[in-house]
Design a protein around this motif. Structure first.
Motif, PDB file in Angstrom:
ATOM      1  N   TYR A  15     -11.591  -5.524 -16.358  1.00  0.00           N
ATOM      2  CA  TYR A  15     -10.406  -5.317 -16.630  1.00  0.00           C
ATOM      3  C   TYR A  15     -10.042  -4.357 -15.380  1.00  0.00           C
ATOM      4  O   TYR A  15      -8.726  -4.512 -15.241  1.00  0.00           O
ATOM      5  N   ASN A  16     -10.662  -3.544 -14.971  1.00  0.00           N
ATOM      6  CA  ASN A  16     -10.538  -2.918 -13.822  1.00  0.00           C
ATOM      7  C   ASN A  16     -10.031  -3.929 -12.523  1.00  0.00           C
ATOM      8  O   ASN A  16      -9.092  -3.274 -11.747  1.00  0.00           O
ATOM      9  N   LYS A  17     -10.682  -4.825 -12.388  1.00  0.00           N
ATOM     10  CA  LYS A  17     -10.237  -6.081 -11.561  1.00  0.00           C
ATOM     11  C   LYS A  17      -8.908  -6.465 -11.778  1.00  0.00           C
ATOM     12  O   LYS A  17      -8.232  -6.699 -10.948  1.00  0.00           O
ATOM     13  N   LEU A  18      -8.389  -6.505 -13.055  1.00  0.00           N
ATOM     14  CA  LEU A  18      -7.454  -6.987 -13.423  1.00  0.00           C
ATOM     15  C   LEU A  18      -6.043  -6.077 -13.181  1.00  0.00           C
ATOM     16  O   LEU A  18      -5.133  -6.357 -12.411  1.00  0.00           O
ATOM     17  N   VAL A  19      -6.364  -4.808 -13.459  1.00  0.00           N
ATOM     18  CA  VAL A  19      -5.483  -3.793 -12.991  1.00  0.00           C
ATOM     19  C   VAL A  19      -5.231  -3.506 -11.612  1.00  0.00           C
ATOM     20  O   VAL A  19      -4.232  -3.412 -11.072  1.00  0.00           O
ATOM     21  N   ASP A  20      -6.324  -3.597 -10.786  1.00  0.00           N
ATOM     22  CA  ASP A  20      -6.362  -3.515  -9.173  1.00  0.00           C
ATOM     23  C   ASP A  20      -5.540  -4.724  -8.637  1.00  0.00           C
ATOM     24  O   ASP A  20      -4.353  -4.459  -7.897  1.00  0.00           O
ATOM     25  N   SER A  21      -5.790  -5.987  -9.331  1.00  0.00           N
ATOM     26  CA  SER A  21      -4.899  -7.178  -8.804  1.00  0.00           C
ATOM     27  C   SER A  21      -3.426  -7.027  -9.313  1.00  0.00           C
ATOM     28  O   SER A  21      -2.596  -7.425  -8.182  1.00  0.00           O
ATOM     29  N   ALA A  22      -3.270  -6.615 -10.473  1.00  0.00           N
ATOM     30  CA  ALA A  22      -1.603  -5.965 -10.728  1.00  0.00           C
ATOM     31  C   ALA A  22      -1.059  -5.152  -9.812  1.00  0.00           C
ATOM     32  O   ALA A  22       0.208  -5.149  -9.517  1.00  0.00           O
ATOM     33  N   PHE A  23      -1.923  -4.071  -9.342  1.00  0.00           N
ATOM     34  CA  PHE A  23      -1.168  -3.082  -8.598  1.00  0.00           C
ATOM     35  C   PHE A  23      -0.983  -3.787  -7.115  1.00  0.00           C
ATOM     36  O   PHE A  23       0.127  -3.386  -6.604  1.00  0.00           O
ATOM     37  N   SER A  24      -1.848  -4.401  -6.641  1.00  0.00           N
ATOM     38  CA  SER A  24      -1.716  -4.934  -5.221  1.00  0.00           C
ATOM     39  C   SER A  24      -0.448  -5.916  -5.331  1.00  0.00           C
ATOM     40  O   SER A  24       0.143  -6.045  -4.328  1.00  0.00           O
ATOM     41  N   SER A  25      -0.393  -6.903  -6.400  1.00  0.00           N
ATOM     42  CA  SER A  25       0.755  -7.842  -6.424  1.00  0.00           C
ATOM     43  C   SER A  25       1.807  -6.943  -6.480  1.00  0.00           C
ATOM     44  O   SER A  25       2.933  -7.323  -6.090  1.00  0.00           O
ATOM     45  N   ALA A  26       2.018  -5.809  -7.202  1.00  0.00           N
ATOM     46  CA  ALA A  26       3.280  -4.903  -7.492  1.00  0.00           C
ATOM     47  C   ALA A  26       3.661  -4.600  -6.160  1.00  0.00           C
ATOM     48  O   ALA A  26       4.745  -4.189  -5.635  1.00  0.00           O
ATOM     49  N   GLY A  27       2.590  -3.783  -5.176  1.00  0.00           N
ATOM     50  CA  GLY A  27       2.647  -3.393  -4.006  1.00  0.00           C
ATOM     51  C   GLY A  27       3.175  -4.463  -3.042  1.00  0.00           C
ATOM     52  O   GLY A  27       4.282  -4.150  -2.172  1.00  0.00           O
ATOM     53  N   ASP A  28       3.037  -5.812  -3.114  1.00  0.00           N
ATOM     54  CA  ASP A  28       3.557  -6.739  -2.464  1.00  0.00           C
ATOM     55  C   ASP A  28       4.700  -6.876  -2.772  1.00  0.00           C
ATOM     56  O   ASP A  28       5.697  -7.281  -1.646  1.00  0.00           O
ATOM     57  N   VAL A  30       7.210  -5.098  -4.038  1.00  0.00           N
ATOM     58  CA  VAL A  30       7.943  -3.887  -3.667  1.00  0.00           C
ATOM     59  C   VAL A  30       8.335  -4.193  -2.018  1.00  0.00           C
ATOM     60  O   VAL A  30       9.371  -3.824  -1.755  1.00  0.00           O
ATOM     61  N   SER A  31       7.216  -4.345  -1.339  1.00  0.00           N
ATOM     62  CA  SER A  31       7.442  -4.575   0.186  1.00  0.00           C
ATOM     63  C   SER A  31       8.344  -5.679   0.505  1.00  0.00           C
ATOM     64  O   SER A  31       9.158  -5.618   1.314  1.00  0.00           O
ATOM     65  N   TYR A  32       8.433  -6.698  -0.346  1.00  0.00           N
ATOM     66  CA  TYR A  32       9.175  -8.123  -0.204  1.00  0.00           C
ATOM     67  C   TYR A  32      10.592  -7.335  -0.531  1.00  0.00           C
ATOM     68  O   TYR A  32      11.682  -7.649   0.312  1.00  0.00           O
ATOM     69  N   VAL A  33      10.885  -6.677  -1.671  1.00  0.00           N
ATOM     70  CA  VAL A  33      12.040  -6.203  -2.117  1.00  0.00           C
ATOM     71  C   VAL A  33      12.732  -5.304  -1.012  1.00  0.00           C
ATOM     72  O   VAL A  33      13.854  -5.648  -0.685  1.00  0.00           O
ATOM     73  N   VAL A  34      11.721  -4.503  -0.464  1.00  0.00           N
ATOM     74  CA  VAL A  34      12.303  -3.783   0.670  1.00  0.00           C
ATOM     75  C   VAL A  34      12.923  -4.400   1.955  1.00  0.00           C
ATOM     76  O   VAL A  34      13.909  -4.120   2.326  1.00  0.00           O
ATOM     77  N   VAL A  35      12.192  -5.586   2.274  1.00  0.00           N
ATOM     78  CA  VAL A  35      12.559  -6.328   3.160  1.00  0.00           C
ATOM     79  C   VAL A  35      13.839  -6.962   3.189  1.00  0.00           C
ATOM     80  O   VAL A  35      14.790  -6.925   3.848  1.00  0.00           O
ATOM     81  N   ILE A  36      14.048  -7.302   2.006  1.00  0.00           N
ATOM     82  CA  ILE A  36      15.011  -8.173   1.471  1.00  0.00           C
ATOM     83  C   ILE A  36      16.400  -7.101   1.629  1.00  0.00           C
ATOM     84  O   ILE A  36      17.535  -7.338   2.031  1.00  0.00           O
ATOM     85  N   ILE A  37      16.191  -5.926   0.891  1.00  0.00           N
ATOM     86  CA  ILE A  37      17.413  -5.014   0.778  1.00  0.00           C
ATOM     87  C   ILE A  37      17.606  -4.270   2.411  1.00  0.00           C
ATOM     88  O   ILE A  37      18.959  -4.301   2.544  1.00  0.00           O
ATOM     89  N   LYS A  38      16.831  -4.310   3.033  1.00  0.00           N
ATOM     90  CA  LYS A  38      16.831  -3.809   4.470  1.00  0.00           C
ATOM     91  C   LYS A  38      17.764  -5.022   5.177  1.00  0.00           C
ATOM     92  O   LYS A  38      18.575  -4.634   5.989  1.00  0.00           O
TER      93      LYS A  38
END
Length: 196
Positions: A15-28, A30-38
């Motif tokens: 489950y730790n691997k699942l949580v890490d994967s979810a956080f890395s996906s969320a980070g990606d 957020v970065s896509y949303v920031v690029v689009i808003i910019k």
């Protein structure tokens, strides 16, 4: 209890691997949303400054034209400047006449649409006719926008009348392209309807 093989797979999962994967996906994400808003902010800023600049140019066009003439006469031969000014005036006149012809054609299309829709007793005649007046000024896709939105509006009331509406718009568009537009816009620009 009913599916022991499923229980063994769940218990063996990290489950730790699942949580890490979810956080890395969320980070990606957020970065896509920031690029689009910019990008959207950048485009909106460019459009805003373009509108402001064009308003300033239009408000000061006579002074800009005078100064431009002075600069041209200072650096170019008088004959060339006179020819340039004549071409600019002709271009301005042709473009103004073209725009007034386009607007006249769009208004005539809206009036014809309103009359035909009332004859055929199709609902939303006024709204769709006004929309056609506005969208007729958009090249290539204007009539299609009215066609789709109008068909959906009319279909909400009567699907049969929606079919009549679509046929009417197609015929009206053909009449405009082959008869009315060449006559109205051609006359305003000074071209034969065959050339327009």
């Amino acid at each position: 209890e009913s599916y022991p093989e499923l229980a063994s797979k769940i218990s063996g999962y990290d489950y730790n691997k699942l949580v890490d994967s979810a956080f890395s996906s969320a980070g990606d994400l957020v970065s896509y949303v920031v690029v689009i808003i910019k990008g959207l902010i950048s485009k909106a800023t460019t459009v805003f400054f373009g509108i402001v600049l064009s308003i300033y140019i239009l408000l000061d066009k006579e002074k800009l034209a005078r100064n431009g003439k002075k600069i041209c006469y200072a650096f170019l031969p008088n004959k060339a400047v006179d020819k340039m000014i004549r071409i600019f005036k002709l271009t301005n006149l042709a473009f103004s006449n073209f725009l007034s012809g386009q607007c006249t054609d769009a208004i005539l299309m809206g009036i014809l649409c309103f009359i035909l829709m009332n004859i055929l007793k199709i609902p939303f005649a006024f709204i769709i006719s006004v929309m056609l007046c506005i969208t007729a000024l958009i090249p290539f896709v204007g009539a299609f926008i009215t066609f789709v939105i109008g068909a959906l509006l009319v279909c909400a009331v009567s699907p049969i009348k929606s079919i009549w509406f679509m046929i009417m718009i197609l015929l009206l568009q053909q009449f405009d392209e082959h008869v009315m537009y060449p006559k109205v816009v051609g006359q305003s620009v000074g071209l034969s309807p065959i050339l327009a």
